[in-house]
Write a protein that holds these residues in place. Structure first.
Motif, PDB file in Angstrom:
ATOM      1  N   GLU A   1     -37.179  22.219 -21.223  1.00  0.00           N
ATOM      2  CA  GLU A   1     -36.171  21.868 -20.074  1.00  0.00           C
ATOM      3  C   GLU A   1     -35.166  22.470 -20.704  1.00  0.00           C
ATOM      4  OE1 GLU A   1     -37.298  17.903 -18.689  1.00  0.00           O
ATOM      5  OE2 GLU A   1     -38.176  18.593 -16.918  1.00  0.00           O
ATOM      6  N   GLU A   2     -35.095  22.506 -21.901  1.00  0.00           N
ATOM      7  CA  GLU A   2     -34.168  22.558 -22.463  1.00  0.00           C
ATOM      8  C   GLU A   2     -33.162  24.445 -22.682  1.00  0.00           C
ATOM      9  OE1 GLU A   2     -33.839  20.929 -26.207  1.00  0.00           O
ATOM     10  OE2 GLU A   2     -33.031  18.895 -25.888  1.00  0.00           O
ATOM     11  N   THR A   3     -34.670  24.964 -22.756  1.00  0.00           N
ATOM     12  CA  THR A   3     -34.724  26.408 -23.104  1.00  0.00           C
ATOM     13  C   THR A   3     -34.580  26.835 -21.543  1.00  0.00           C
ATOM     14  OG1 THR A   3     -35.871  25.918 -25.164  1.00  0.00           O
ATOM     15  CG2 THR A   3     -35.773  27.851 -23.962  1.00  0.00           C
ATOM     16  N   ALA A   4     -35.435  26.841 -20.700  1.00  0.00           N
ATOM     17  CA  ALA A   4     -35.834  27.554 -19.823  1.00  0.00           C
ATOM     18  C   ALA A   4     -34.417  27.857 -18.724  1.00  0.00           C
ATOM     19  CB  ALA A   4     -36.770  27.072 -18.817  1.00  0.00           C
ATOM     20  N   GLU A   5     -34.509  29.228 -18.221  1.00  0.00           N
ATOM     21  CA  GLU A   5     -33.102  29.448 -17.905  1.00  0.00           C
ATOM     22  C   GLU A   5     -33.792  30.334 -16.643  1.00  0.00           C
ATOM     23  OE1 GLU A   5     -30.218  31.622 -20.034  1.00  0.00           O
ATOM     24  OE2 GLU A   5     -29.755  30.672 -20.998  1.00  0.00           O
ATOM     25  N   PRO A   6     -34.326  29.591 -15.004  1.00  0.00           N
ATOM     26  CA  PRO A   6     -34.927  29.908 -14.159  1.00  0.00           C
ATOM     27  C   PRO A   6     -34.193  30.610 -12.908  1.00  0.00           C
ATOM     28  CG  PRO A   6     -34.704  27.902 -13.682  1.00  0.00           C
ATOM     29  CD  PRO A   6     -34.191  27.663 -15.410  1.00  0.00           C
ATOM     30  N   LYS A   7     -34.671  32.281 -12.586  1.00  0.00           N
ATOM     31  CA  LYS A   7     -34.085  32.775 -11.835  1.00  0.00           C
ATOM     32  C   LYS A   7     -34.358  33.261 -10.965  1.00  0.00           C
ATOM     33  CE  LYS A   7     -30.146  34.283 -14.469  1.00  0.00           C
ATOM     34  NZ  LYS A   7     -29.632  35.856 -15.430  1.00  0.00           N
TER      35      LYS A   7
ATOM     36  N   GLY B   1     -37.035  33.391 -18.013  1.00  0.00           N
ATOM     37  CA  GLY B   1     -35.833  33.580 -19.184  1.00  0.00           C
ATOM     38  C   GLY B   1     -36.751  33.714 -19.954  1.00  0.00           C
TER      39      GLY B   1
ATOM     40  N   GLY C   1     -35.550  32.925 -22.819  1.00  0.00           N
ATOM     41  CA  GLY C   1     -35.696  32.371 -23.905  1.00  0.00           C
ATOM     42  C   GLY C   1     -37.087  30.968 -24.401  1.00  0.00           C
TER      43      GLY C   1
ATOM     44  N   TYR D   1     -40.814  25.741 -10.074  1.00  0.00           N
ATOM     45  CA  TYR D   1     -40.067  26.418  -9.561  1.00  0.00           C
ATOM     46  C   TYR D   1     -39.822  27.382  -9.100  1.00  0.00           C
ATOM     47  CZ  TYR D   1     -35.845  28.986 -10.187  1.00  0.00           C
ATOM     48  OH  TYR D   1     -34.709  30.007  -9.664  1.00  0.00           O
TER      49      TYR D   1
END
Length: 213
Positions: free
Chosen positions: A35-41, A87, A89, A119
């Motif tokens: 959760e700290e790392t993910a950058e969902p798009k 992402g 990351g 997501y």
């Protein structure tokens, strides 16, 4: 968290068995890191759809042949073309972890798969809410690689969505996506509600359903 915990345990192959407390603790920590790392798009485009004989589907610039997909889309009039990623990351986190602790890396893989599905479900629900204003209802997601829906359709789907520019998602020569925790799919929309679960056929017990993939 308990639902996420159960899903991660399922992805890890425990079946109906429960994981020990140590493993559960590692799973909870894995979710925290992700959760700290993910950058969902994500990116969606909606096209009018025409279905022809023998599983041939035409939607905008896409032309697909798949009997399994054709069954899933029976009665649909529009097609949502969809891509999503957690992402790069997340890939880097899993790779770093695998160098020092492969078992933790496997758990991160499972938890990332759960987060990606969550997501995608949220994005699909949002698209479904918009289409319901037109009196249309979504079917479950159907991705290249399911049944006879050839994995090579990843390429035209990603081209239609311009995934490299819109969400940073690219494709290798072997049709693998980068970042790896990503998905493309098509989702049919039709005037009749089919009461299919968002999670798709794998979560549904109706094995005789005509729309099952």
């Amino acid at each position: 968290m308990e639902r996420r915990l159960r899903e991660a345990v399922r992805y890890l192959g425990y079946g109906k068995n429960t994981a020990d407390e140590r493993t559960c603790g590692i799973i909870r920590e894995a979710y925290r890191q992700l959760e700290e790392t993910a950058e969902p798009k994500s990116i969606c485009r909606v096209f009018g759809m025409e279905q022809k004989a023998e599983g041939r589907i035409k939607a905008g610039p896409l032309e697909i042949t798949s009997r399994n997909l054709g069954n899933n889309l029976r009665g649909c009039v529009k097609l949502v073309v969809f891509g999503a990623t957690l992402g790069i990351g997340v890939d880097r986190l899993i790779k770093r972890t695998s160098v020092v602790d492969m078992s933790r890396a496997v758990i991160l893989q499972a938890c990332a798969a759960v987060l990606l599905e969550e997501y995608c479900d949220r994005v699909q629900a949002e698209a479904g809410n918009e289409l319901e204003k037109e009196g249309l209802f979504l079917r479950p997601r159907f991705s290249p690689g399911y049944g006879d829906f050839d994995i090579r359709y990843q390429e035209p789907i990603m081209q239609v969505l311009d995934c490299a520019k819109t969400i940073g998602l690219t494709l290798t020569e072997g049709y693998m996506m980068t970042p790896s925790k990503s998905v493309t799919a098509v989702i049919g929309a039709g005037p009749f509600r089919k009461n299919c679960p968002t999670a798709g056929c794998e979560a549904c017990g109706k094995t005789d359903c005509a729309y099952r993939r």
